[in-house]
Structure formats: structure tokens, C-alpha cells
Scaffold this active site. Sequence first.
Site, PDB file in Angstrom:
ATOM      1  N   PRO A  11       0.786  -1.221   0.000  1.00  0.00           N
ATOM      2  CA  PRO A  11       0.000   0.000   0.000  1.00  0.00           C
ATOM      3  C   PRO A  11       0.823   1.278   0.000  1.00  0.00           C
ATOM      4  CG  PRO A  11      -0.084  -1.090   2.140  1.00  0.00           C
ATOM      5  CD  PRO A  11       0.541  -2.052   1.186  1.00  0.00           C
ATOM      6  N   ASN A  12       0.317   2.226  -0.753  1.00  0.00           N
ATOM      7  CA  ASN A  12       0.834   3.600  -0.853  1.00  0.00           C
ATOM      8  C   ASN A  12       2.114   3.705  -1.678  1.00  0.00           C
ATOM      9  OD1 ASN A  12      -1.231   4.776   0.871  1.00  0.00           O
ATOM     10  ND2 ASN A  12      -0.228   3.679   2.541  1.00  0.00           N
ATOM     11  N   ARG A  19       5.082  10.990  -2.429  1.00  0.00           N
ATOM     12  CA  ARG A  19       4.772  10.647  -1.039  1.00  0.00           C
ATOM     13  C   ARG A  19       5.992  10.894  -0.144  1.00  0.00           C
ATOM     14  NH1 ARG A  19       4.647   4.487   1.284  1.00  0.00           N
ATOM     15  NH2 ARG A  19       3.929   5.008   3.376  1.00  0.00           N
ATOM     16  N   TYR A  24      11.104   8.892   1.464  1.00  0.00           N
ATOM     17  CA  TYR A  24      11.128   7.821   0.460  1.00  0.00           C
ATOM     18  C   TYR A  24      11.847   8.204  -0.831  1.00  0.00           C
ATOM     19  CZ  TYR A  24       7.727   5.783   3.629  1.00  0.00           C
ATOM     20  OH  TYR A  24       7.111   5.269   4.748  1.00  0.00           O
ATOM     21  N   ASN A  76       8.219  -5.468  -0.839  1.00  0.00           N
ATOM     22  CA  ASN A  76       8.045  -4.299   0.025  1.00  0.00           C
ATOM     23  C   ASN A  76       6.566  -4.250   0.377  1.00  0.00           C
ATOM     24  OD1 ASN A  76       7.857  -1.912   1.375  1.00  0.00           O
ATOM     25  ND2 ASN A  76       8.962  -0.686  -0.130  1.00  0.00           N
ATOM     26  N   ALA A  79       3.097  -0.757   4.824  1.00  0.00           N
ATOM     27  CA  ALA A  79       2.613  -0.805   6.207  1.00  0.00           C
ATOM     28  C   ALA A  79       2.155  -2.202   6.624  1.00  0.00           C
ATOM     29  CB  ALA A  79       1.478   0.201   6.387  1.00  0.00           C
ATOM     30  N   HIS A  82       4.089  -4.397   9.110  1.00  0.00           N
ATOM     31  CA  HIS A  82       3.987  -4.257  10.564  1.00  0.00           C
ATOM     32  C   HIS A  82       2.690  -4.818  11.131  1.00  0.00           C
ATOM     33  CE1 HIS A  82       7.266  -1.676   9.467  1.00  0.00           C
ATOM     34  NE2 HIS A  82       6.474  -0.826   8.862  1.00  0.00           N
ATOM     35  N   ASP A  89       1.970 -15.751   6.917  1.00  0.00           N
ATOM     36  CA  ASP A  89       1.573 -17.142   6.675  1.00  0.00           C
ATOM     37  C   ASP A  89       1.758 -17.528   5.208  1.00  0.00           C
ATOM     38  OD1 ASP A  89       0.910 -17.523   9.320  1.00  0.00           O
ATOM     39  OD2 ASP A  89      -1.264 -17.379   9.024  1.00  0.00           O
ATOM     40  N   GLU A 100      12.873  -9.239   1.873  1.00  0.00           N
ATOM     41  CA  GLU A 100      12.109  -8.080   2.377  1.00  0.00           C
ATOM     42  C   GLU A 100      12.889  -6.808   2.079  1.00  0.00           C
ATOM     43  OE1 GLU A 100      11.367  -8.282   6.603  1.00  0.00           O
ATOM     44  OE2 GLU A 100      10.592  -6.215   6.669  1.00  0.00           O
ATOM     45  N   HIS A 102      12.830  -2.391   2.058  1.00  0.00           N
ATOM     46  CA  HIS A 102      12.233  -1.101   2.409  1.00  0.00           C
ATOM     47  C   HIS A 102      13.125   0.009   1.879  1.00  0.00           C
ATOM     48  CE1 HIS A 102       9.443  -3.100   5.085  1.00  0.00           C
ATOM     49  NE2 HIS A 102      10.462  -3.798   5.541  1.00  0.00           N
ATOM     50  N   LEU A 103      12.489   1.068   1.427  1.00  0.00           N
ATOM     51  CA  LEU A 103      13.254   2.246   1.002  1.00  0.00           C
ATOM     52  C   LEU A 103      13.892   2.922   2.209  1.00  0.00           C
ATOM     53  CD1 LEU A 103      10.239   2.944  -1.062  1.00  0.00           C
ATOM     54  CD2 LEU A 103      12.401   3.353  -2.205  1.00  0.00           C
ATOM     55  N   SER A 104      13.075   3.108   3.246  1.00  0.00           N
ATOM     56  CA  SER A 104      13.570   3.723   4.477  1.00  0.00           C
ATOM     57  C   SER A 104      14.099   2.631   5.410  1.00  0.00           C
ATOM     58  CB  SER A 104      12.427   4.485   5.164  1.00  0.00           C
ATOM     59  OG  SER A 104      11.443   3.579   5.639  1.00  0.00           O
ATOM     60  N   ARG A 109      12.850   4.698  12.646  1.00  0.00           N
ATOM     61  CA  ARG A 109      11.626   5.510  12.609  1.00  0.00           C
ATOM     62  C   ARG A 109      10.739   5.201  13.834  1.00  0.00           C
ATOM     63  NH1 ARG A 109       9.124   4.971   6.845  1.00  0.00           N
ATOM     64  NH2 ARG A 109       7.907   6.726   7.655  1.00  0.00           N
TER      65      ARG A 109
END
Length: 150
Positions: A11-12, A19, A24, A76, A79, A82, A89, A100, A102-104, A109
Amino acid sequence: MSDLVLVLNGPNLNLLGSREPHIYGHDTLDSIAAALSDQAEALGIEIDLRQSNHEGHLVDWLHEAGGRSALAVILNAGAYTHTSVAIHDAIKAIAVPVIEVHLSNPHAREAFRHTSFISPVAKGVISGFGARSYALALDAAAALRQGTAQ
Ligand code: DQA
């Protein structure tokens, strides 16, 4: 095992570029896809990059990666990283290594980003390098194919 790597985005991430660019960066998902395509071609890997704002789509695509015996999934989950037991699963249900991404760096954070439901079932984690996180993950996927990654 095939030479297919699914690059799944949650998402996003369709809003990358506009954004919170201070977090990001300015790269869009399209520009990341274009750079990954060039990199994949040089590595002799086929990539399929997708994005959805819906948790179930990510679950379905993980199942698809399993069914197609993909070389790897670069994920990625945004959200959902988390929150999502369902994605956790799904990763456990397939015999495909998931990287996995992530950009950040979520650990630098807010506290709610310090828990990942993906990390315990991921092959590895790359975060904090902006768009380059994806490029590093694709290199890691290629190393899996060559048997040079653990
Ligand atoms: C993110 C980090 C997540 O905490 C956040 O919810 C995202 C993007 C990243 O790429 O840095 O949507 O996965």
C-alpha cells in the site's frame, strides 16, 4: 526453479515520488521498475513488478510465485509489514525465498515500524537505501540462483 523474480509492492507505494519524498526519495515506482528491468536483463532474470493497496492481492501473488516456482520474491509490503499475519503465513506456505525490502530504515523511525511480520520468514532484509534497496535485492536474488548466497 525458474529465472522469474516477482517484485511485489504494498500500500501507498504507487505514490512514490510524491509521497513524503524526504523519507522515500523522488524515484517513482515506474522509474524503479525501469531501472530494475535493465538490471534484470543484464542478469538474465525475468522480473514482474506489481503494486496493490490490498493485502489479499499480495497474498494471492505470493501463492502465484510459489505455484510458478519463482527464483525469489522481492517484497516491500509497506505498512502491512507491521501488521499482516496473512502475509507472514503466505510466505511460510511457499517454497520461494522472499527478500524483504524497504526504502527507508524502519528501525530508525517510529516504534510501530520496529516490528516486522515479514522478517522472521524472510530469506533476508534490505532497508534504508532508497530505490537502491531494490537493486541490492535483485543482486541478492541473482546470487541465490548462482548458489553464491547462503
Ligand atoms: C516502507 C516502510 C513502511 O514502514 C511504510 O509503511 C511504507 C514503506 C519503506 O519502503 O520504507 O509504506 O516499507
